[in-house]
Design an enzyme around this catalytic site. Structure first.
Site, short mmCIF file in Angstrom:
data_model
loop_
_atom_site.label_atom_id
_atom_site.label_comp_id
_atom_site.label_asym_id
_atom_site.label_seq_id
_atom_site.Cartn_x
_atom_site.Cartn_y
_atom_site.Cartn_z
N LYS A 1 7.33 3.97 1.23
CA LYS A 1 8.85 4.83 1.35
C LYS A 1 10.23 5.03 0.64
O LYS A 1 10.13 6.70 -0.24
CB LYS A 1 9.75 4.49 2.66
CG LYS A 1 8.33 3.90 3.53
CD LYS A 1 8.97 3.23 5.09
CE LYS A 1 9.79 2.37 5.52
NZ LYS A 1 8.38 1.11 4.84
N ARG B 1 14.66 3.23 13.08
CA ARG B 1 12.81 2.21 12.83
C ARG B 1 13.09 2.02 14.69
O ARG B 1 12.29 1.00 14.47
CB ARG B 1 13.97 1.39 12.78
CG ARG B 1 13.40 0.87 10.99
CD ARG B 1 13.95 -0.39 10.60
NE ARG B 1 13.20 -1.23 9.23
CZ ARG B 1 13.28 -0.89 7.53
NH1 ARG B 1 13.95 -0.08 7.72
NH2 ARG B 1 11.93 -1.23 7.47
N ARG C 1 6.89 -7.06 -5.79
CA ARG C 1 7.21 -5.83 -6.45
C ARG C 1 9.12 -6.34 -7.01
O ARG C 1 9.41 -7.51 -6.32
CB ARG C 1 8.19 -5.75 -4.92
CG ARG C 1 9.41 -4.36 -4.59
CD ARG C 1 9.94 -3.88 -3.57
NE ARG C 1 9.72 -4.39 -2.62
CZ ARG C 1 10.43 -3.35 -1.42
NH1 ARG C 1 9.90 -2.36 -1.43
NH2 ARG C 1 10.20 -4.92 -0.36
N ARG D 1 13.51 -9.90 -4.29
CA ARG D 1 13.72 -9.61 -3.09
C ARG D 1 13.71 -10.67 -2.15
O ARG D 1 12.93 -11.04 -1.77
CB ARG D 1 13.92 -8.21 -2.11
CG ARG D 1 14.76 -6.73 -2.37
CD ARG D 1 14.11 -6.29 -1.69
NE ARG D 1 13.34 -6.45 -0.44
CZ ARG D 1 13.45 -4.75 0.40
NH1 ARG D 1 13.57 -3.74 0.16
NH2 ARG D 1 13.09 -4.69 1.87
N ARG E 1 7.90 -8.86 9.08
CA ARG E 1 8.59 -7.29 8.83
C ARG E 1 6.91 -6.77 9.11
O ARG E 1 7.12 -5.67 10.02
CB ARG E 1 8.32 -6.87 7.26
CG ARG E 1 9.78 -7.83 7.29
CD ARG E 1 9.98 -8.18 5.65
NE ARG E 1 10.07 -6.89 5.14
CZ ARG E 1 10.02 -6.50 3.60
NH1 ARG E 1 10.05 -7.64 2.47
NH2 ARG E 1 9.92 -5.18 3.48
P1 AP5 Z 1 8.55 0.37 -1.95
O1 AP5 Z 1 8.22 1.62 -2.15
O2 AP5 Z 1 9.32 -0.55 -2.17
O3 AP5 Z 1 7.91 0.18 -0.30
P2 AP5 Z 1 8.56 0.56 0.65
O4 AP5 Z 1 8.12 1.30 1.97
O5 AP5 Z 1 10.06 0.97 0.44
O6 AP5 Z 1 9.15 -1.24 1.42
P3 AP5 Z 1 10.03 -2.16 1.88
O7 AP5 Z 1 10.17 -3.43 2.10
O8 AP5 Z 1 11.57 -1.02 1.06
O9 AP5 Z 1 10.51 -1.42 3.11
P4 AP5 Z 1 11.02 -2.26 4.26
O10 AP5 Z 1 10.48 -0.87 5.83
O11 AP5 Z 1 10.67 -2.90 4.74
O12 AP5 Z 1 11.99 -2.98 4.15
P5 AP5 Z 1 14.00 -1.96 4.16
O13 AP5 Z 1 14.70 -2.31 2.15
O14 AP5 Z 1 13.66 -0.43 4.58
O15 AP5 Z 1 6.66 -0.27 -2.38
C1 AP5 Z 1 6.58 -1.03 -3.10
C2 AP5 Z 1 6.03 -2.27 -3.64
O16 AP5 Z 1 4.53 -1.23 -4.25
C3 AP5 Z 1 7.45 -1.66 -4.47
O17 AP5 Z 1 6.62 -3.25 -5.78
C4 AP5 Z 1 6.33 -0.29 -5.51
O18 AP5 Z 1 6.36 -0.42 -6.97
C5 AP5 Z 1 4.88 -0.53 -5.81
N1 AP5 Z 1 3.87 0.48 -4.60
C6 AP5 Z 1 4.67 2.02 -4.63
N2 AP5 Z 1 3.75 2.70 -4.38
C7 AP5 Z 1 2.77 2.40 -5.06
C8 AP5 Z 1 1.31 2.76 -4.99
N3 AP5 Z 1 0.86 3.73 -5.00
N4 AP5 Z 1 0.49 1.40 -5.91
C9 AP5 Z 1 0.99 0.77 -6.42
N5 AP5 Z 1 1.78 -0.31 -6.51
C10 AP5 Z 1 2.64 0.70 -5.44
O19 AP5 Z 1 15.24 -2.38 4.76
C11 AP5 Z 1 14.63 -4.12 5.02
C12 AP5 Z 1 15.84 -4.62 6.08
O20 AP5 Z 1 16.47 -4.01 6.29
C13 AP5 Z 1 14.76 -4.35 7.24
O21 AP5 Z 1 13.57 -5.58 6.99
C14 AP5 Z 1 15.96 -4.36 8.02
O22 AP5 Z 1 16.15 -6.19 8.23
C15 AP5 Z 1 17.03 -3.70 7.76
N6 AP5 Z 1 16.93 -2.69 7.84
C16 AP5 Z 1 16.84 -1.43 7.33
N7 AP5 Z 1 17.07 -0.57 8.18
C17 AP5 Z 1 17.28 -1.07 9.20
C18 AP5 Z 1 16.99 0.02 11.21
N8 AP5 Z 1 16.81 1.19 10.28
N9 AP5 Z 1 17.23 -0.41 11.43
C19 AP5 Z 1 17.45 -1.95 12.14
N10 AP5 Z 1 17.16 -2.99 10.46
C20 AP5 Z 1 17.37 -1.69 9.41
#
Ligand code: AP5
Length: 208
Positions: free
Chosen positions: A14, A89, A123, A154, A165
């Site tokens: 994402k 979410r 990552r 992270r 997660r």
């Molecule tokens: P990346 O693009 O970083 O993936 P992502 O889907 O953004 O993963 P996240 O871990 O950031 O998502 P998340 O939803 O768990 O975390 P968030 O920060 O939103 O890609 C991942 C890796 O793969 C990278 O190393 C990238 O380089 C690599 N990659 C990408 N595409 C690739 C490809 N095609 N080929 C090879 N490699 C590739 O949330 C974190 C925390 O915040 C949550 O757990 C929760 O506690 C809180 N939170 C956030 N939003 C909310 C909400 N709305 N409600 C409640 N709690 C929330």
């Protein structure tokens, strides 16, 4: 104008795709995860409240993230559209969002769990600007290409927390797939390909 939601399990890409689309469309990427991590780094009241949830892989309480997004969408840079990366979410968050925003498309990024674990374990992120990298594609060693900061892992990218997660995603966020499908807003994109291949599919979903 496009108001876009990125849905999908942790590690589906994402953030990576939203960063590319932000450059392409000239609209802001609003990542609730990144906003929460910044608040944690700065030790604000929200950051202190969020820390234990984020580090264990649980969701931060709905009202906290809804308030963050409601306020952020009032900023002038959102006037011509925005991307919500990681919000909503829960169904409650989606219902509340619908009261103050009109969404044009919800893009669901799909990826199998074993690939997710491999991508997240490798990552690295910039602690200053939030840019995301993977250890297998580092062009500049372990420093950020934007600002030269040393990259870090992270705290929620340990394998046990990633698995938690994934469970949280299935229980609390996956119901949003049918939520947006029923409203005619859902577009699914398989993200097993390269970043560039996936971006071409994301662009098609946004423009189609
Ligand atoms: P990346 O693009 O970083 O993936 P992502 O889907 O953004 O993963 P996240 O871990 O950031 O998502 P998340 O939803 O768990 O975390 P968030 O920060 O939103 O890609 C991942 C890796 O793969 C990278 O190393 C990238 O380089 C690599 N990659 C990408 N595409 C690739 C490809 N095609 N080929 C090879 N490699 C590739 O949330 C974190 C925390 O915040 C949550 O757990 C929760 O506690 C809180 N939170 C956030 N939003 C909310 C909400 N709305 N409600 C409640 N709690 C929330």
């Amino acid at each position: 104008m496009s108001n876009i939601i990125f849905l999908g399990p942790p590690g589906a890409g994402k953030g990576t795709q939203a960063q590319l689309l932000a450059k392409e469309l000239g609209i802001p990427q609003i990542s609730t995860g990144e906003i929460l991590r910044k608040a944690m780094r700065e030790g604000t009241k929200t950051g202190l409240e969020a820390k234990r949830y984020v580090e264990s892989g649980a969701l931060v309480p709905d009202d906290v993230v809804i308030a963050i997004v409601r306020e952020r969408l009032q900023e002038p840079d959102c006037a011509n559209g925005y991307m919500l990366d990681g919000f909503p979410r829960t169904v409650y968050q989606a219902d509340e969002l619908a009261k103050f925003a009109k969404i044009d498309v919800a893009i669901e990024l799909q990826l199998a769990d074993d690939i997710i674990i491999e991508r997240l374990s490798g990552r690295r992120i910039c602690p200053k600007c939030g840019a995301t990298y993977h250890i297998s594609h580092l062009k500049n060693g372990e420093v950020c290409e934007n600002d030269g900061e040393k990259l870090v892992q992270r705290p929620d990218d340990s394998e046990a927390t990633i698995r938690n997660r994934l469970r949280v995603y299935q229980d609390q966020t996956a119901p949003l797939i049918s939520y947006y499908k029923e409203r005619g807003l859902l577009k699914a994109v398989n993200c097993e390909g390269t970043v560039e291949q996936n971006f071409a599919k994301v662009l098609e979903a946004v423009n189609g």
